[in-house]
Write a protein that holds these residues in place. Structure first.
Motif, PDB file in Angstrom:
ATOM      1  N   LEU A  32      15.013  14.294   3.607  1.00 42.97           N
ATOM      2  CA  LEU A  32      14.292  13.084   3.992  1.00 42.97           C
ATOM      3  C   LEU A  32      13.394  13.291   5.202  1.00 42.97           C
ATOM      4  O   LEU A  32      12.728  12.352   5.646  1.00 42.97           O
ATOM      5  CB  LEU A  32      15.293  11.956   4.294  1.00 42.97           C
ATOM      6  N   GLN A  33      13.386  14.516   5.721  1.00 44.59           N
ATOM      7  CA  GLN A  33      12.597  14.802   6.917  1.00 44.59           C
ATOM      8  C   GLN A  33      11.310  15.562   6.624  1.00 44.59           C
ATOM      9  O   GLN A  33      10.591  15.943   7.555  1.00 44.59           O
ATOM     10  CB  GLN A  33      13.448  15.605   7.914  1.00 44.59           C
ATOM     11  N   THR A  34      11.000  15.786   5.360  1.00 45.86           N
ATOM     12  CA  THR A  34       9.764  16.481   5.033  1.00 45.86           C
ATOM     13  C   THR A  34       8.572  15.610   5.425  1.00 45.86           C
ATOM     14  O   THR A  34       8.693  14.373   5.504  1.00 45.86           O
ATOM     15  CB  THR A  34       9.686  16.800   3.531  1.00 45.86           C
ATOM     16  N   PRO A  35       7.418  16.205   5.681  1.00 47.41           N
ATOM     17  CA  PRO A  35       6.248  15.409   6.087  1.00 47.41           C
ATOM     18  C   PRO A  35       5.906  14.289   5.112  1.00 47.41           C
ATOM     19  O   PRO A  35       5.593  13.169   5.524  1.00 47.41           O
ATOM     20  CB  PRO A  35       5.128  16.461   6.165  1.00 47.41           C
ATOM     21  N   GLU A  36       5.974  14.578   3.807  1.00 49.30           N
ATOM     22  CA  GLU A  36       5.609  13.534   2.837  1.00 49.30           C
ATOM     23  C   GLU A  36       6.649  12.426   2.782  1.00 49.30           C
ATOM     24  O   GLU A  36       6.305  11.240   2.657  1.00 49.30           O
ATOM     25  CB  GLU A  36       5.405  14.152   1.454  1.00 49.30           C
ATOM     26  N   SER A  87       7.522   6.719   4.282  1.00 48.49           N
ATOM     27  CA  SER A  87       8.379   5.758   4.969  1.00 48.49           C
ATOM     28  C   SER A  87       7.571   4.864   5.909  1.00 48.49           C
ATOM     29  O   SER A  87       8.020   3.773   6.267  1.00 48.49           O
ATOM     30  CB  SER A  87       9.457   6.495   5.779  1.00 48.49           C
ATOM     31  N   ARG A  88       6.383   5.332   6.290  1.00 46.99           N
ATOM     32  CA  ARG A  88       5.532   4.557   7.215  1.00 46.99           C
ATOM     33  C   ARG A  88       4.222   4.134   6.559  1.00 46.99           C
ATOM     34  O   ARG A  88       3.293   3.711   7.234  1.00 46.99           O
ATOM     35  CB  ARG A  88       5.229   5.401   8.458  1.00 46.99           C
ATOM     36  N   LEU A  89       4.159   4.266   5.248  1.00 49.64           N
ATOM     37  CA  LEU A  89       2.913   3.992   4.538  1.00 49.64           C
ATOM     38  C   LEU A  89       2.481   2.531   4.724  1.00 49.64           C
ATOM     39  O   LEU A  89       3.275   1.607   4.497  1.00 49.64           O
ATOM     40  CB  LEU A  89       3.116   4.284   3.047  1.00 49.64           C
ATOM     41  N   PRO A  90       1.242   2.294   5.142  1.00 46.97           N
ATOM     42  CA  PRO A  90       0.789   0.903   5.323  1.00 46.97           C
ATOM     43  C   PRO A  90       0.560   0.203   3.988  1.00 46.97           C
ATOM     44  O   PRO A  90       0.325   0.849   2.962  1.00 46.97           O
ATOM     45  CB  PRO A  90      -0.518   1.061   6.099  1.00 46.97           C
ATOM     46  N   GLN A  91       0.638  -1.120   4.016  1.00 45.53           N
ATOM     47  CA  GLN A  91       0.357  -1.930   2.833  1.00 45.53           C
ATOM     48  C   GLN A  91      -1.100  -2.381   2.881  1.00 45.53           C
ATOM     49  O   GLN A  91      -1.543  -2.953   3.885  1.00 45.53           O
ATOM     50  CB  GLN A  91       1.279  -3.154   2.783  1.00 45.53           C
ATOM     51  N   ALA A  92      -1.821  -2.132   1.796  1.00 44.76           N
ATOM     52  CA  ALA A  92      -3.238  -2.505   1.756  1.00 44.76           C
ATOM     53  C   ALA A  92      -3.437  -3.947   1.300  1.00 44.76           C
ATOM     54  O   ALA A  92      -4.496  -4.535   1.524  1.00 44.76           O
ATOM     55  CB  ALA A  92      -3.996  -1.566   0.830  1.00 44.76           C
ATOM     56  N   VAL A  93      -2.401  -4.526   0.656  1.00 48.24           N
ATOM     57  CA  VAL A  93      -2.511  -5.902   0.185  1.00 48.24           C
ATOM     58  C   VAL A  93      -1.116  -6.503   0.116  1.00 48.24           C
ATOM     59  O   VAL A  93      -0.131  -5.798  -0.108  1.00 48.24           O
ATOM     60  CB  VAL A  93      -3.205  -5.970  -1.206  1.00 48.24           C
ATOM     61  N   ARG A  94      -1.030  -7.800   0.351  1.00 50.01           N
ATOM     62  CA  ARG A  94       0.247  -8.515   0.250  1.00 50.01           C
ATOM     63  C   ARG A  94       0.054  -9.738  -0.632  1.00 50.01           C
ATOM     64  O   ARG A  94      -0.945 -10.457  -0.494  1.00 50.01           O
ATOM     65  CB  ARG A  94       0.740  -8.979   1.621  1.00 50.01           C
ATOM     66  N   ARG A  95       0.989  -9.973  -1.551  1.00 48.79           N
ATOM     67  CA  ARG A  95       0.955 -11.198  -2.356  1.00 48.79           C
ATOM     68  C   ARG A  95       1.446 -12.367  -1.512  1.00 48.79           C
ATOM     69  O   ARG A  95       2.377 -12.237  -0.734  1.00 48.79           O
ATOM     70  CB  ARG A  95       1.843 -11.070  -3.600  1.00 48.79           C
ATOM     71  N   ILE A  96       0.811 -13.500  -1.672  1.00 47.66           N
ATOM     72  CA  ILE A  96       1.205 -14.703  -0.946  1.00 47.66           C
ATOM     73  C   ILE A  96       2.134 -15.533  -1.815  1.00 47.66           C
ATOM     74  O   ILE A  96       1.857 -15.767  -2.968  1.00 47.66           O
ATOM     75  CB  ILE A  96      -0.016 -15.545  -0.544  1.00 47.66           C
TER      76      ILE A  96
END
Length: 207
Positions: free
Chosen positions: A189-193, A198-207
């Motif tokens: 779980l410590q590999t770069p990918e 684990s920190r990937l941003p969300q580009a869109v959120r459903r309301i």
């Protein structure tokens, strides 16, 4: 050896299948079964269960039957599903959440396909486990089940079954091999990918 907490609800056939895999590791791993109310977990996350969504319900049932056949496990659906699992969960708690109690209740509901939605339906299992019917309604048992569920939510549990390994949660019967791999090699779980997603941003959120 520290126990690995395993959060589950008898309403889940996937939990039944996963329990068979965990039982096979008895003597190798110390597993602590933690019965929780799946409905309360769903409500806390504002989710619906797969059996509550038309189409997904039918697919889920076929999928779990296929998984059971592939896993070599006998699985018979109870008379109705979803059902109210509170009586089964309270019976498990009243029996000390011992592995033999978990096995007996799962076998009754999913191995034999019997009803497990009230104390009367579960009476033969309760008798075999030496648990009186009054125990299922005791405040202590109800409070313990509620505390289990609260602890699961505090740990970040969002579904069942979930196996907690070194602070990480592995959800589902099909995550079993992943959990064992991380248990053997935490650095997976410590590999770069792994760290990046684990920190990937969300580009869109459903309301």
């Amino acid at each position: 050896m520290n126990a690995l907490r395993w959060y589950f609800d008898f309403i889940s056939p996937f939990a039944y299948l996963h329990w068979q895999k965990l039982r096979a590791l008895e003597g190798t791993l110390d597993i602590e079964p933690v019965p929780v109310v799946f409905g309360a977990v769903l409500a806390a996350h504002a989710h619906k269960g797969p059996a509550e969504i038309p189409g997904k319900r039918e697919f889920t049932y076929r999928h779990v039957l296929w998984q059971a056949q592939r896993q070599g496990v006998t699985l018979h659906f109870p008379p109705a599903h979803p059902f109210n699992p509170l009586a089964a969960l309270r019976l498990c708690v009243a029996a000390g959440s011992r592995p033999e109690a978990v096995t007996a209740i799962f076998d009754w509901i999913w191995g034999q396909g019997r009803a497990g939605d009230d104390a009367q339906a579960l009476a033969p299992v309760a008798d075999a486990l030496g648990v009186g019917a009054a125990a299922l309604a005791s405040p202590q048992v109800k409070d313990a089940l509620r505390a289990n569920t609260d602890a699961a939510l505090a740990a970040g549990v969002f579904g069942v079954p979930t196996l907690a390994v070194a602070g990480e949660l592995f959800w589902g019967n099909d995550a079993h091999e992943f959990a064992l791999a991380v248990l053997a090699q935490p650095e997976l779980l410590q590999t770069p990918e792994m760290q990046r997603v684990s920190r990937l941003p969300q580009a869109v959120r459903r309301i």
